[in-house]
Design an enzyme around this catalytic site. Structure first.
Site, short mmCIF file in Angstrom:
data_model
loop_
_atom_site.label_atom_id
_atom_site.label_comp_id
_atom_site.label_asym_id
_atom_site.label_seq_id
_atom_site.Cartn_x
_atom_site.Cartn_y
_atom_site.Cartn_z
N GLY A 9 3.79 -18.47 -42.40
CA GLY A 9 4.31 -17.04 -42.17
C GLY A 9 4.06 -16.98 -40.71
CB CYS A 10 3.43 -13.46 -39.21
SG CYS A 10 2.92 -12.70 -37.64
CG PHE A 11 2.91 -17.03 -34.50
CD1 PHE A 11 2.96 -15.99 -34.02
CD2 PHE A 11 3.77 -18.02 -33.82
CE1 PHE A 11 3.72 -15.37 -33.12
CE2 PHE A 11 4.72 -17.53 -32.84
CZ PHE A 11 4.45 -16.13 -32.49
#
Length: 174
Positions: A9-11
């Site tokens: 997902g979002c880093f």
């Protein structure tokens, strides 16, 4: 020093989790797995590059093992939803493990099979490590620099709570 390359997902979220782990020396947010060289955040978000948001983790295997990092990875994101983590939707948010050697591949295969044996429908991609492109500087240590940012306040604390409750033994001394 060893390296691991994960996309969950979002880093910003994944980075915030792994920075808490003992033996993790550095976490670099970036992009991997696509066809565009030196992609920008905007290009990756448009979905045309096929890159995933990933983190490159430099770790000391004397303090934390690759298998332990895999356990943290799977516990702190949803590996059962294709191309999505919460409200973040798109191939750039896919669950992916990029391995650097045969030992990492085997460890990941074993962990995935264990989860499948527990009746989880794991969709995590497992592939050899492609070229890694570091994200722009403003993405590095994002949560540490922007703890009150709205998205971070919504998405990251639940992951950290899960981390603290399940992996206290792996946490850095505070």
């Amino acid at each position: 020093m060893q390296q691991a390359l994960f996309g969950g997902g979002c880093f910003w979220c994944v980075e915030a989790v792994f920075l808490q782990i003992r033996g993790v020396e550095k976490v670099t947010s970036g992009y991997a797995g696509g066809h565009t060289t030196h992609p920008t955040y905007e290009q990756v978000c448009q979905g045309d590059t096929q890159h995933a948001e990933v983190v490159l983790i430099d770790f000391d295997e004397q303090q934390v093992t690759y298998s332990q990092l895999l356990d943290v990875f799977f516990a702190t994101h949803d590996p059962t939803t294709l191309n999505r983590q919460g409200n973040d939707i798109g191939t750039q948010y896919r669950s992916v493990i990029y391995y650097f050697n045969e030992e990492q591949k085997q460890a990941a295969e074993h962990t995935i099979q264990t989860l499948k044996d527990d009746d989880l429908d794991i969709v995590t991609e497992l592939s050899p490590a492609p070229t890694f492109y570091p994200a722009e500087d403003y993405h590095q240590n994002y949560y540490e620099k922007n703890p009150s940012q709205g998205y971070c306040n919504f998405a990251i604390p639940p992951k950290l709570l899960k981390l603290y409750s399940k992996f206290q033994h792996l946490m850095k001394d505070q």
